[in-house]
Scaffold this active site. Structure first.
Site, PDB file in Angstrom:
ATOM      1  N   LYS A 157      38.201  36.586  34.672  1.00  0.00           N
ATOM      2  CA  LYS A 157      37.589  37.417  35.712  1.00  0.00           C
ATOM      3  C   LYS A 157      36.668  38.430  35.043  1.00  0.00           C
ATOM      4  CE  LYS A 157      37.405  37.842  40.158  1.00  0.00           C
ATOM      5  NZ  LYS A 157      37.009  36.712  41.004  1.00  0.00           N
ATOM      6  N   SER A 214      35.584  32.887  44.437  1.00  0.00           N
ATOM      7  CA  SER A 214      36.402  34.082  44.619  1.00  0.00           C
ATOM      8  C   SER A 214      36.713  34.249  46.104  1.00  0.00           C
ATOM      9  CB  SER A 214      35.709  35.290  44.010  1.00  0.00           C
ATOM     10  OG  SER A 214      36.646  36.260  43.617  1.00  0.00           O
TER      11      SER A 214
END
Length: 618
Positions: A203, A404
């Protein structure tokens, strides 16, 4: 008789009111009469004028290729008054005219004028390319022309039977890749500390604020992603232009030598490399089309019809059983939709509207989003879940980016269809908490006071982050990641451990996501519509109904009158944060990055979680 001023005033006002009333009725009657004349004229005109044989469909594409318009006609008018004349081409409109042209016996050819076309995401361009291929399969010649081609324009042009470039133009294919600005040292000098709390090794969205370069995990993931997208791009171009495998890469490697050998003519270099079929000015292209088609004496050119005129002839039905389409394009927020945003509340309401519409028998969610608010994403996902529970099939069609939060909203579907070049996955969560206690020290600013609990002032940007607050936020982020992976596991009919193995914030191409079980199959928007219709047992006779929220004129006007945060930060950057000698491009990127950080700080909620990927289609 005595003069009575009040009575005279009343009589005067009454006369004025009667005059206003008569004027109003006269105006309305005239307006109604004009409307009746217009209707009669339309009805007596005999309908749409037929298209003559061997007509060329001219697609003079200008602006960005978008999933949906961000404003209405009235809003566009306000934009033009404000000096913003940005144009766009809606994907579904372009697909409509190309598919109609393929079946229309009067359309003999299609001309693509790409000089002012900005392109779109890879998945969108692939959709249009497939539609061009269908036109060619119907026996109609497609000709592309451009003053010059970047790699997005050229990908579209390569599908044409013939590609021409202006003598002073070029074909510029650069490859894929991205560089970010990293601000750790700059923020340290300013006295800003960025506290990142996340779940997911890959991430990497917030790395620019906490490091001076990408992490090994980010470099690995980006390399894997971009190489796959580049291989897909070159394979498409080589197939379309009938080049051997690897020939495009060789052409790029030898460009300096080719330019020297041909006297610096980029257009001739492109022709020699067989990327274009010839070098022509626009008038020479016109002469070619006159020779091949039918001459129209009225316009002194070849017989033709433009994009918007042809689109008007192929408007969808407004009644009957339908597949409802809801477009989720842009960053996901919690509340209402705005330009380039997907509002959680607004989009959930649209889904509910489609669910309660008796004529809509199935729903397609078209996703083109890198994510955003986890809460906003869940609002949308839940409404899709309720729609399935109500007996209406739900199919997700992934566009260029569905990662996401864009993946989160895709987890309540009967089927998820991605393009091979879709950027998806990025199952991970983070939050970011900037503090500026060092700035306070430098400026002599001190913060103190009384609170009834430690939590009342736990996040104060002028104090170091309280470790207890950091633990609290980490627990919240861990929980949201658990929700993300568990919902994904349930949707994909697998285990949380397997989702976690392909999650951790890592992005994948659509083809890679299919290999890892994150999507059901590869395909396009048309495949999603067909799947939804089949699941709803609609057969072939169904209409497509787009469920959209119009942007209000007042809302647009207020937005137009105010300066955005990005503009404000851009001014600050120009005034002193960065060297004024920097080119406009880098300054704009710094401004955008700093504006995002400022917006996060301004709108911070203690338990807010962000599901956003550091990803954009090349």
């Amino acid at each position: 008789m005595a003069f009575k001023p009040l009575g005279a005033l009343r009589r005067g006002f009454a006369m004025l009111w009667r005059a206003v009333d008569v004027s109003r009725r006269t105006f309305m009657n005239l307006l109604f009469l004009l409307f009746v004349i217009f209707v009669v004229a339309v009805m007596s005109s005999g309908g749409v004028t037929p298209i003559g044989a061997r007509t060329a469909l001219v697609l003079d594409l200008k602006g960005d290729l978008v999933e949906q318009y961000q404003s209405s006609f009235e809003d566009a008018l306000l934009d033009s008054v404000a000096g913003d004349s940005k144009r766009s081409v809606r994907l579904r409109d372009l697909l409509t005219v190309l598919d109609a042209a393929a079946k229309d016996k009067s359309i003999g050819s299609v001309v693509l004028l790409l000089d002012q076309f900005n392109g779109g995401g890879l998945a969108q361009l692939r959709e249009v390319g497939a539609a061009i291929d269908r036109v060619k399969a119907a026996g109609k010649k497609v000709v592309a022309w451009g003053g010059s081609y970047d790699q997005k324009r050229y990908l579209l042009a390569s599908h044409a039977n013939e590609v021409y470039v202006h003598p002073m133009g070029m074909v510029l294919i650069e490859g894929f890749g991205a560089r970010r600005n990293y601000y750790r040292d700059a923020l340290d000098k300013l006295g800003v500390t960025v506290n990142l709390i996340k779940v997911g090794t890959y991430k990497s969205f917030a790395e620019p604020y906490i490091a001076n370069g990408p992490s090994e995990a980010a470099t690995e993931a980006d390399s894997y992603l971009y190489n796959a997208l580049w291989q897909d791009y070159t394979a498409q171009v080589e197939k379309n232009r009938k080049l051997r495998a690897g020939q495009l890469a060789e052409w790029i490697d030898t460009l300096p030598l080719q330019m020297e050998s041909l006297g610096g003519s980029a257009a001739r270099v492109a022709q020699q490399g067989r990327l274009v079929d010839g070098v022509k000015t626009i008038d020479q292209l016109r002469a070619l089309m006159v020779k091949r088609g039918a001459y129209d004496d009225r316009i002194k050119s070849f017989r033709q019809i433009g994009f918007h005129d042809y689109l008007e002839r192929h408007q969808p039905r407004v009644f009957g059983d339908a597949v409802g389409v809801i477009v989720a394009a842009g960053n996901i927020t919690e509340g209402s939709s705005g330009p380039d945003t997907v509002g959680g509340v607004t989009t959930a309401k649209l889904i509910r509207q489609a669910r309660e519409d008796d004529e809509i028998k199935a729903v397609v969610l078209r996703v083109d989003s890198p994510g955003g608010s986890a809460y906003g994403s869940e609002l949308i996902r839940r409404e899709l879940e309720l729609t399935r529970a109500a007996g209406k099939p739900v199919v997700v069609s992934m566009g260029s980016v569905a990662a996401s939060g864009g993946y989160w909203i895709s987890m309540a579907a009967d089927e998820v269809i991605a393009d091979p070049a879709t950027i998806t996955g990025s199952i991970g969560v983070f939050t970011i908490l900037p503090t500026a206690e060092k700035i306070g020290d430098k400026l002599g600013i001190h913060t103190a006071g009384v609170t009834t609990t430690w939590l009342a002032d736990a996040y104060n940007p002028l104090r170091p982050l309280d470790p207890r607050f950091a633990r609290l936020i980490q627990s919240s982020i861990d929980h949201v990641y658990g929700e993300f992976t568990s919902k994904a596991a349930q949707a994909r009919k697998t285990t949380v451990a397997r989702i976690d193995a392909v999650g951790q914030g890592r992005v994948w191409t659509g083809a890679q996501a299919k290999e890892r079980g994150l999507v059901d199959r590869l395909g396009g928007y048309g495949d999603a519509l067909a799947s939804a219709a089949r699941r709803a047992k609609l057969g072939g006779d169904y209409r497509v109904a787009y469920v959209e929220r119009p942007v209000g004129r007042l809302e647009r006007f207020l937005n137009m009158m105010g300066a955005s945060t990005a503009q404000a930060v851009n001014i600050q950057v120009r005034l002193g944060l960065m060297d004024a000698a920097l080119p406009a491009g880098p300054v704009a990127q710094v401004a955008q990055d700093m504006a995002w950080l400022k917006d996060v700080a301004d709108g911070r909620k203690p338990f807010a979680a962000v599901t956003h990927c550091l990803c954009a289609t090349p």
